[in-house]
Design a protein around this motif. Structure first.
Motif, PDB file in Angstrom:
ATOM      1  N   ASN A 182       0.850  -1.181   0.000  1.00  0.00           N
ATOM      2  CA  ASN A 182       0.000   0.000   0.000  1.00  0.00           C
ATOM      3  C   ASN A 182       0.896   1.245   0.000  1.00  0.00           C
ATOM      4  OD1 ASN A 182       0.734   0.474   2.832  1.00  0.00           O
ATOM      5  ND2 ASN A 182      -0.633  -1.265   3.245  1.00  0.00           N
ATOM      6  N   GLU A 194       1.430   3.460   2.235  1.00  0.00           N
ATOM      7  CA  GLU A 194       2.188   3.637   3.473  1.00  0.00           C
ATOM      8  C   GLU A 194       3.421   2.735   3.534  1.00  0.00           C
ATOM      9  OE1 GLU A 194      -1.941   5.016   4.051  1.00  0.00           O
ATOM     10  OE2 GLU A 194      -1.098   3.126   3.325  1.00  0.00           O
ATOM     11  N   GLN A 229      -9.777   2.930  -6.983  1.00  0.00           N
ATOM     12  CA  GLN A 229      -9.351   3.086  -5.597  1.00  0.00           C
ATOM     13  C   GLN A 229      -8.469   4.314  -5.431  1.00  0.00           C
ATOM     14  OE1 GLN A 229     -10.298   1.179  -2.820  1.00  0.00           O
ATOM     15  NE2 GLN A 229      -9.349   2.975  -1.889  1.00  0.00           N
ATOM     16  N   LEU A 245      -5.951   6.838  -3.621  1.00  0.00           N
ATOM     17  CA  LEU A 245      -4.977   6.752  -2.542  1.00  0.00           C
ATOM     18  C   LEU A 245      -5.253   7.858  -1.514  1.00  0.00           C
ATOM     19  CD1 LEU A 245      -1.645   6.123  -4.502  1.00  0.00           C
ATOM     20  CD2 LEU A 245      -3.340   4.454  -3.695  1.00  0.00           C
ATOM     21  N   ASP A 246      -4.817   7.629  -0.288  1.00  0.00           N
ATOM     22  CA  ASP A 246      -4.992   8.616   0.765  1.00  0.00           C
ATOM     23  C   ASP A 246      -4.146   9.851   0.467  1.00  0.00           C
ATOM     24  OD1 ASP A 246      -5.850   9.252   3.669  1.00  0.00           O
ATOM     25  OD2 ASP A 246      -3.665   9.536   3.685  1.00  0.00           O
ATOM     26  N   LYS A 247      -4.772  11.030   0.488  1.00  0.00           N
ATOM     27  CA  LYS A 247      -4.108  12.270   0.076  1.00  0.00           C
ATOM     28  C   LYS A 247      -2.933  12.604   0.983  1.00  0.00           C
ATOM     29  CE  LYS A 247      -5.273  16.980  -1.376  1.00  0.00           C
ATOM     30  NZ  LYS A 247      -6.387  17.949  -1.569  1.00  0.00           N
ATOM     31  N   LYS A 248      -3.113  12.521   2.291  1.00  0.00           N
ATOM     32  CA  LYS A 248      -2.046  12.859   3.218  1.00  0.00           C
ATOM     33  C   LYS A 248      -0.865  11.910   3.057  1.00  0.00           C
ATOM     34  CE  LYS A 248      -1.026  13.679   8.112  1.00  0.00           C
ATOM     35  NZ  LYS A 248      -1.551  13.656   9.513  1.00  0.00           N
ATOM     36  N   ALA A 249      -1.152  10.611   2.866  1.00  0.00           N
ATOM     37  CA  ALA A 249      -0.083   9.628   2.706  1.00  0.00           C
ATOM     38  C   ALA A 249       0.723   9.897   1.439  1.00  0.00           C
ATOM     39  CB  ALA A 249      -0.666   8.218   2.674  1.00  0.00           C
ATOM     40  N   TYR A 283      -4.179  16.273  -5.685  1.00  0.00           N
ATOM     41  CA  TYR A 283      -3.464  15.796  -4.504  1.00  0.00           C
ATOM     42  C   TYR A 283      -2.440  16.822  -3.999  1.00  0.00           C
ATOM     43  CZ  TYR A 283      -5.344  11.051  -4.330  1.00  0.00           C
ATOM     44  OH  TYR A 283      -6.167   9.958  -4.170  1.00  0.00           O
TER      45      TYR A 283
END
Length: 394
Positions: free
Chosen positions: A169, A171, A196, A198-202, A238
């Motif tokens: 993933n 992270e 899917q 992805l998490d913006k902060k990550a 992003y």
């Protein structure tokens, strides 16, 4: 149509599980098949027909160019190629240069070559590893298949090029970076992997980490690019600054084109990379007109209105069928609904087509919707009426 089916089976390699339909004409988000049946197209040729079918402005630009010259090769200057590069770079907001090919896979091949040459430029240790994500999809050439983090894609065609590492993933990526890593290649919204995001902060944290490590961040925007997510690039959404971006699909409005753009402006020298057809008069003329059209509807606010209305109708549809769908996913006009099981998804796609609306599958369990960015309110309404009929008939 039976004659076409016979010819296809006799002369075309069976690499596609084709639906039993032949489309013969279209207009914006509508299609007509060989039997005269009409459809609303919520797929746009898998995110390719970004300004709809038979767009008059694109057609007129192509016809005008074809009446003068179609191709000369990249041994000479090509005016629409230079203009297309300018439009793409300016729309992106990044300080980059472009190389033109013919497809997303070619664009990603170019990105990998940039990364490998970047990794050889300084230091004694040759940096060659490229990290990608599980469930990613980067193309179907030998190298981009290996870059794809799906084990099922690696059957039959080896041996493959070395140097690809798969993170579980976003992270997990940083822990895999070592002295041999030259780049990380990711899709900000995995398309074939199931719509899917992805998490913006990550993603932002990873971008900062890679800058510190002098490792290239390469964003595969073959499906997400050219306003599919509401911004010209998903990378803009992003709020990151990548080193390499790849584009294809929606850029040509149906004409094959691929682009790799990079901040590494001097990484290639003459002869390091090339393409006979890439960036020719035809494809880049189409790209110029597509970008102009989409810039206009973005600047006017029309694009966001289309996205908002489509999303509101999709939300109503999802809410009405929570017995079938488990979640709603995606960004902008890259949308998906998770289905409780794969068999039901297959039935939905078939029944939708029977009811006159074209939708797609992504991953194992996601109903994917990728409408033309120019889709009208009337076309959206008609499409969801047909989709509701399809689900009610299951």
């Amino acid at each position: 149509m039976s004659n076409i089916v016979d010819l296809d089976k006799k002369y075309v390699l069976p690499t596609y599980a084709r639906a039993d339909v032949e489309f013969v004409s279209g207009s914006n988000a509508r299609l007509v098949d060989s039997e005269g049946k009409k459809y609303v197209d919520f797929a746009s040729g898998i995110a390719v027909c970004s300004v709809g079918h038979a767009n008059k402005r694109v057609n007129d630009a192509i016809c005008k160019q074809l009446s003068n010259i179609t191709h000369t090769s990249n041994l000479y200057y090509i005016a629409p190629q230079a203009r297309a590069a300018q439009k793409i770079v300016e729309a992106s907001g990044y300080d980059m240069k472009c190389f033109f090919g013919n497809s997303g896979a070619e664009a990603n091949e170019g990105a990998i070559k940039i990364a490998r040459k970047f990794g050889e430029k300084d230091g004694e240790i040759k940096r060659y590893k490229v990290i990608t994500l599980q469930h990613s999809f980067h193309g179907r050439t030998i190298t981009t298949v290996k870059a794809t983090g799906q084990e099922k894609m690696h059957n039959y065609f080896g041996p493959y090029p070395d140097g690809f590492v798969y993170a579980d993933n976003i992270e997990h990526v940083a822990s895999l970076v070592d002295e041999h890593t030259c780049a990380v290649m990711i899709e900000l919204v995995q398309g074939e992997g199931g719509v899917q995001p992805l998490d913006k902060k990550a993603v932002q944290e990873l971008a900062k980490f890679l800058k510190l490590k002098n490792v290239l961040l390469m964003i595969d925007e073959v499906q997400t690019g050219v306003y599919r997510t509401g911004k010209f690039l998903a990378a803009n959404y992003y709020e990151i600054e990548p080193d390499v971006v790849t584009l294809a699909k929606g850029l040509g409005g149906g004409v094959p084109i691929g682009v790799v753009m990079t901040t590494q402006k001097d990484v290639f020298s003459a002869g390091d990379h090339g393409s006979t057809f890439g960036g020719n008069f035809l494809s880049t003329t189409a790209a110029c007109e597509v970008v102009d059209i989409l810039n206009e509807i973005y600047d006017s606010g029309e694009l966001q209105k289309n996205i908002d209305y489509f999303d509101s109708e999709l939300e109503k549809f999802y809410t009405a069928h929570k017995d079938i769908f488990t979640s709603k996913v995606g960004i902008g006009m890259m949308c998906g609904l998770r289905v409780k099981d794969g068999d039901t998804l297959t039935k939905i796609i078939y029944r939708a087509r029977e009811e006159g609306v074209i939708v797609l599958k992504a991953g194992r369990d996601t109903l994917r919707l990728l409408p033309a960015l120019t889709i009208t309110k009337e076309e959206i309404d008609e499409g969801f009426i047909s989709l509701n009929r399809a689900l009610n008939s299951l």
